[in-house]
Enzyme design. Structure first.
Site, mmCIF file in Angstrom:
data_model
loop_
_atom_site.group_PDB
_atom_site.id
_atom_site.type_symbol
_atom_site.label_atom_id
_atom_site.label_comp_id
_atom_site.label_asym_id
_atom_site.label_seq_id
_atom_site.Cartn_x
_atom_site.Cartn_y
_atom_site.Cartn_z
ATOM 1 N N THR A 45 0.820 -1.209 0.000
ATOM 2 C CA THR A 45 0.000 0.000 0.000
ATOM 3 C C THR A 45 0.852 1.255 0.000
ATOM 4 O OG1 THR A 45 -1.864 -1.085 1.102
ATOM 5 C CG2 THR A 45 -1.718 1.299 1.310
ATOM 6 N N LYS A 55 2.501 11.551 -1.480
ATOM 7 C CA LYS A 55 3.491 12.613 -1.258
ATOM 8 C C LYS A 55 3.924 13.244 -2.574
ATOM 9 C CE LYS A 55 2.882 11.370 2.818
ATOM 10 N NZ LYS A 55 1.643 10.600 3.060
ATOM 11 N N GLY A 269 -12.976 12.111 8.522
ATOM 12 C CA GLY A 269 -11.813 11.629 9.250
ATOM 13 C C GLY A 269 -10.713 12.654 9.268
ATOM 14 N N GLY A 270 -10.379 13.139 10.462
ATOM 15 C CA GLY A 270 -9.370 14.183 10.598
ATOM 16 C C GLY A 270 -8.056 13.684 11.141
ATOM 17 N N GLY A 360 -9.743 5.432 9.168
ATOM 18 C CA GLY A 360 -8.829 4.427 9.696
ATOM 19 C C GLY A 360 -8.676 3.238 8.773
ATOM 20 N N ARG A 361 -7.837 2.294 9.194
ATOM 21 C CA ARG A 361 -7.555 1.106 8.400
ATOM 22 C C ARG A 361 -7.737 -0.135 9.262
ATOM 23 N NH1 ARG A 361 -5.172 2.231 3.546
ATOM 24 N NH2 ARG A 361 -4.420 0.093 3.371
ATOM 25 N N ASP A 403 0.965 -3.487 9.773
ATOM 26 C CA ASP A 403 -0.395 -3.082 10.135
ATOM 27 C C ASP A 403 -1.206 -4.181 10.798
ATOM 28 O OD1 ASP A 403 0.304 -0.706 9.033
ATOM 29 O OD2 ASP A 403 -1.183 -0.715 7.424
ATOM 30 N N HIS A 537 22.258 29.242 11.143
ATOM 31 C CA HIS A 537 21.443 30.446 11.033
ATOM 32 C C HIS A 537 21.629 31.040 9.631
ATOM 33 C CE1 HIS A 537 19.692 34.371 12.073
ATOM 34 N NE2 HIS A 537 20.721 34.908 11.429
#
Length: 559
Positions: A45, A55, A269-270, A360-361, A403, A537
């Site tokens: 997956t 992505k 779903g958040g 969810g999964r 999973d 920096h």
């Protein structure tokens, strides 16, 4: 009529996702004879439907956002004519295909044999693999690639060849120089064993240089000497009465492959997945409503992370509805209509072209034959280890990764890599350090991003720890002002200069900043240990250094 063959090997890994193939690679590197069974494509997956393609799309979304920022903030007179969806998809798929070939090449080089099929346990040390018909995976012939890198000192198990009565798949290949291709049934093998390669749908089969391709039998019976590793992964959870159709109602597995870009999206779903998809579609111009049943989005993160992320998403025009529940939904000809109960107790109707279910999964164990080996799942469907230090089930020699594991495992690809290494080294008889899940970083690749490692402030206090907390906005450093997208750094440490317990980041590019904090938490460092080290920096990461200076009593810009 199927062909049945008997084979013996050291290790069989069931499932070729990140947890499975990492187990196989490490075990083979340690000299074990390894077979990897995968019914679809190695990479799982994460590579084909999750981490990598999503992505890639989120990077494209970032480029779109950059055009708007260039025009509105920097005086660069840039405009966006349109998004060529086909070209975007082609680039995404090319990235996935190249990664896929890379995984296959690694497995071939290591001498791992990959068998395409569905595995079922038949005992505590035995299993059967039913080969997947060639035409069930478009463009993916049932081939086995034998690597020339297998050591004679560690001979690999010779899988029984296809009988002459079995038809050979109709495969046309372009052999590399010096590579012979045996497409006739029963063709003899003269090279050392290796691994099966998968093929990108629609692509020509190009053998790895130095390997031989040959047909494989339909059914394998395996007996293992060392152990069996369960790595069958998970599937998206769905809602009753709301079946995904790949067009109007989609899950995270097929959302990126649905046709075109919708003008409006309702995301249920958040968590990390839902937030990422909401962010992507908003960048692409869609009106987005994000509904989360918990009282805040990304509810497993620190409360300040949730607050800053919510603020950032709302600033971008995403309608964030935390503490809300879906009451009903219906699929219309041109979209979806849903009724939502809001946190205030009001009923609201939301219409959108597409509904994304990201609730969810669920672990995949159907057809795995757990009962034949004396294994069961818990009430949520997970396979629970009897020994978390070895990720070994109650049946000795059967291990589980990825999973299929319940919490505290995280359901994250990089956590499954670590689990695979642990199990492979355990099977090889080596001492291995258990996975420290608290020290595994968690990232949400939305805009803004979140990244964290270790305990949240609430978790630390709930464990009875006396803590000291310091936060700093990213806009307090010059590079944060340059980016102009807000964000913050939060560090949770034991009071009195003690151990760092957690680091939490929100803002641009924080996914690339979390590695330092992972080492800090994983090595039980104290703020004074970190404060000795100078951060470059101007960078965003100097905000992290500044917070540790403050916690060490040496604050420069914080007093």
């Amino acid at each position: 009529m199927s062909t049945r063959t008997m084979n013996t090997t050291d290790v069989v890994v069931i499932g070729g996702g990140t947890g499975g193939y990492s187990t196989a690679l490490r075990a083979a590197a340690l000299g074990l004879d390894v077979v990897l069974v995968e019914r679809d494509k190695v990479g799982g997956t994460c590579l084909h439907r999750g981490c990598i393609p999503s992505k890639a799309m989120l990077h494209a979304a970032e480029l779109v956002d950059g055009i708007a920022e260039a025009r509105e903030r920097w005086g660069v007179k840039a405009t966006l004519d349109s998004v060529d969806w086909a070209a975007l998809v082609a680039t995404r798929d090319d990235i996935v295909a190249r990664n896929h070939k890379g995984v296959e090449a690694h497995l071939a080089h290591a001498g791992v044999r990959v068998v395409r099929g569905s595995a079922r346990l038949t005992g505590t040390r035995t299993l059967r693999v039913e080969g997947v018909p060639t035409d069930s995976v478009p463009g993916a012939p049932d081939l086995r690639t034998r690597s020339s890198h297998a050591s004679a000192a560690h001979p690999r198990t010779q899988l029984a060849p296809r009988r002459r009565t079995d038809p050979a798949p109709d495969v046309r290949t372009d052999p590399a120089p010096g590579v012979r291709t045996d497409s006739a049934p029963g063709a003899p093998s003269t090279s050392s064993p290796g691994a099966q390669t998968d093929v990108t749908p629609g692509a020509r089969t190009e053998p790895v240089p130095g390997v031989q391709l040959e047909s494989a039998p339909i059914v394998y019976d395996f007996t293992v000497r060392r152990g069996i590793v369960l790595a069958t992964g998970s599937r998206p959870r769905t809602l009753p009465g709301l079946a995904p159709d790949g067009r109007r109602v989609v899950t995270s597995d097929d959302a990126l492959f649905a046709p075109g870009l919708p003008a409006s999206v309702l995301v249920l779903g958040g968590g990390a997945i839902g937030v990422e998809y909401a962010s992507f579609h908003r960048s692409m111009g869609a009106e987005v409503t994000l509904v989360e049943a918990a009282d805040r989005i990304v509810p497993l993160e620190d409360t300040e992370v949730s607050r800053h992320l919510t603020r950032g998403l709302k600033k971008r025009g995403i309608d964030v509805q935390a503490g809300s529940r879906l009451l009903a939904a219906e699929v219309l000809e041109n979209g979806v209509r849903a009724r939502v109960r809001t946190a205030r107790g009001e009923t609201r109707t939301v219409e959108a072209e597409r509904l994304l279910v990201a609730v969810g999964r669920a672990p995949v164990t159907e057809g795995l034959g757990l009962e034949a080996a004396g294994l069961t799942t818990d009430e949520r469907g997970f396979v629970v280890p009897a020994d978390w230090k070895r990720l070994e089930t109650a049946v000795p020699g059967i291990h589980v990764v990825g999973d299929l594991l319940p919490p505290p495992s995280l359901g994250l690809a990089h956590a499954s890599f670590a689990e695979g290494l642990l199990v492979a080294e355990t099977l090889a008889g080596l001492p291995s350090t258990p996975v420290d899940y608290a020290a595994v970083p968690r990232v949400t690749y939305s805009s803004p991003q979140t990244a964290s490692v270790g305990l949240s402030e609430t978790e630390a206090r709930a464990r009875g720890r006396e803590v000291e907390v310091d936060t700093m906005p990213l806009t307090a450093v010059a590079k944060g002002m340059v980016h102009g997208r807000g964000g913050m750094v939060k560090v949770v440490a034991e009071a009195g200069g003690g151990q760092v317990l957690g680091v939490h980041l929100v803002g641009p590019h924080v996914s690339e900043m979390i590695a330092e904090s992972q080492l800090i938490v994983g090595w039980d460092a104290e703020p004074a240990d970190v404060a000795r080290h100078v951060h470059a920096h101007p960078t965003l990461s100097e905000a992290v250094g500044e917070v540790f200076l403050t916690l060490a009593g040496r604050g420069l810009h914080q007093q």
